[in-house]
Design a protein around this motif. Sequence first.
Motif: not given
Length: 1017
Positions: A357-374, A379-386
């Motif tokens: 019949g109808l099945s609800l497929n439910v699974d664990f999930s992980v993804t990346a979000f941006h930090e809410s920072i200035g 840029l200081e965290r993302r790029l080594e030269f900065l």
Amino acid sequence: MEETEESKASKKCSTKARTFRSPFTNHHHHHHQPQLLPHSNNNQFGLGGLCNRTQYYQAYHPALLPLPPPPPTLTQLASPPSLSHGRGRNQCLSSKAPVKKSSHKFNSPPPLATSSETQVPNATVAPAPERQTDVEEENGRRVFGVVPPEAMAIARRPDSGGVDGPVIPLLANHFLVRFDQAQRIYHYNVEITPSPPREVARAIKRQLVKENSAILSGALPAFDGRKNLFSPVEFQNDRLDFFISLPIPTSKSMLPFSDPEGKRPKHKLFRINMKLVSKLHGKGLSSYLSKEEDDWVPLPQDYLHALDVVLRESPAEKCIPVGRSMYSSSTGGSKEIGGGAVGVRGFFQSLRPTQQGLSLNVDFSVTAFHESIGVIPFLERRLEFLRDLSQRKTRSLTVEERKEVEKALKNIRIFVCHRETVQRYRVYGLTEAPTENLWFVDRDGENLKLVSYFKNHYNYDIEFRYLPCLQTSRSKPCYLPMELCVICEGQKFLGKLSDDQTARILKMGCQRPKERKAIINGVMRGPVGPTSGNQEREFNLQISREMTRVNGRILQPPKLKLGEHGHIRNLVPSRPDRQWNLMDSHVFEGIRIEKWGLISFGGTPDQKSSISKFIMQLSQRCEQLGIYLCKNPVITPQFEPNHVLNNVVLLESKLKKIQKAADNNLRLLLCVMEKKHKGYADLKRIAETTIGVVSQCCLYPNLGKLNSQFLANLALKINAKVGGCTVALYNSFPSQIPRLLHQNEPVIFMGADVTHPHPLDDSSPSVAAVVGSINWPAANRYASRMRSQTHRQEIIQDLGDMAGELLDDFRLEVKELPRRIIFFRDGVSETQFHKVLKEELLAIKKGCARFPGYRPTITFVVVQKRHHTRLFPDDADVPSTKGQVFEENIPPGTVVDTVITHPREFDFYLCSHSGVKGTSRPAHYHVLVDENEFTSDELQKLVYNLCYTFARCTKPVSLVPPAYYAHLAAYRGRLYLERSEMSGHMRNGSQLSRAAPPKATPLPKLSENVKKLMFYC
């Protein structure tokens, strides 16, 4: 000059405010002077001054991440006159006019809303077609599309499922959903003006339902956040108009201390137009699932889609949706993964038709979000030269650095912290000039310097004057200084994750079966899962809280053929993980490599001194495996500095030098690198298209630990690339499937895949690859073809030509054309099945038509790995025995083709590999066409046995090798284009707008020396 995603459609409904001039507004109508925040004790913006923007989004969905840190220090701004706030002018007013069935307006607008800004014409909605299918776009959204009447029927299951192999009781992460076929669902089209973001649209819907229960017949409808609303009962009218006034939190209203003037938050007025589109009933879906219809009929997607929205209603109200997944801090928390990103745990859910019949497929999930920072801290965290940017405020950017910064920021949503606003902006690029040199023309035609404007208007001295500004519009100058911008909370990370970030994300998502099963069960019973709301009762549904029990079967491993000092040795993988070792055996077919060379890039003196030892040990290990690698390369090892990999012309000249030393007959090029380098792509392209030699790369750090396993893996890859064979099936396919396959009727196995550019890349071509076996009956050597094609085009455009060329290669090797074609297609979603079937099957037949009178029978199978079905051993039905742990993964060879598979079509789940980390994901095989008329047992056995023939390892792999090889070949084609794509993307990165995707850059032609070799292994 600031322009938001919604600002073109949005107009503020507020009380009187004085006009001001700003570089952030470029409209010809009046805007409000921003209300400035009162200063804190230290004369800076406090946390509350920044948090108000984040709380604006929290007002519509729960907090996902921690609040951002305080914004950069701002000199206290001179406060202009305060905005005057009216009291209750935008409150909803219920109309008591007589009810008319055709249409009606409710909550008539207050006098303020009678301006031209709020007048919208009634939307016209076309009736839904009777036969529909849903198409899932990039962001997971479903839209309706019509199934063409001439659509080909997908293959039906030939039997009731396979019977081979002992039975194993399993649990699947599918939850049965029972629905009442008599329950009608009323589909309304919703138009909201001005157009809000999805989270605001949901808040509008909540307010509308709360204030208009009687008009909505007491229903609690489900809403997809865009245009579709589904109700279990019919509303009083087919057309409804509402006006909803929504409080918009502002800086002053959200400060931690009370407002001395007692002013209420501003309200924004929205007009909501609803129109009944269709009345859906469940009889068609019920008949489809119960197999009452003998003839092929399409799945009733309309009712299924409505139920899918209903079951997502409660999670979407409490979580942040990303595609078909939901994320919230209450679903497992978040963890910093570096580079300005956080990993967030959540869950996936999807409604699927299955045999039960109808099945609800439910699974664990992980993804990346941006930090809410200035933006500056990001840029200081993302790029080594900065990394020390905040300490070097006079720093400027080189041309290359500017390109990297633009790449890191493009398409990210931000808000500003220098003035009161709840608007969001999308970064489209950077200004060419630094902030210090930027000028703009205000509405009065006066030319103003940006830095001076901020000092005069906001009493703020811009500190990072030599950095460019953010450009927030495609079509006109809209400048925002980086230091005044903060990244919005709750947006999926847009950039490409680094190796370290990827490793951390994978570690977060790596749960053993027992743990993953507990998480999924927790979601189904938890406060944010699909059963957490009242939709189950409202729409007369019954959702099981228990995983589906299903019987799987364990297919037996095939007998394998290995070499043994010139003799053939047979072996049956008897270990539980089905691996075998080559300690006392040779590869089935070892190759002699007389002429080869070695080139090194970078490395310390100590690392370089280890090369001679590496060559000796590799040669010895090859000999132990039955592969002959001459102990001395044709030319002494070439040691080059690392920067040679940055110079394409110089790199090519160095490789040609080694080729010349081998009298233009070089068989193998070993490349040792100090570390991973982007020049790897150029090296592979030059070697395989210009020089005509296969190459094998390795890293110096791995040479420091020259263990037997590392050397054996390297030897197997080298042997496969130069034309050798690791293993073969002892009993060939004709002897295993005698009903269909015969020694004198050759069969070709083909695989196809398409790889697409990074999501932020909006112009680079996609790359399609097709591979085909070129020997029979062993069927363990493959030739390949690769083509570039239109940007993000999933259908393989040149499939006919590539298939025809591979058939020609097969004929040259086997001396006749194959009687049967078994084609495995990777990377196709279920919504594309009909399109792929219609276009690609026809393309294969056109490829066959180049040979007069040639009409082989074709079996076309789609292989899916990116699905969310997981299988767990059923502890309750399996008595625990000593030495056996049943919370571990299902064994290799586990196949499931009942209960959770398609109710009509020919598909099955096969876990052919042994899960080492996390929870095993079975491959899903879905047969679209089967002119060869396989039984379930025959096709499952064929696929499983093929998984033992993968060339570069001594264990069964998780994906059938033709599809696996096609994936590797497509990735290699992407490498050929990568360096030119990067330079082209950066050249065009600062453009405010672009035309349609350019014509696909053709791939360089492979050298004849490598065309039939498995160079991509």
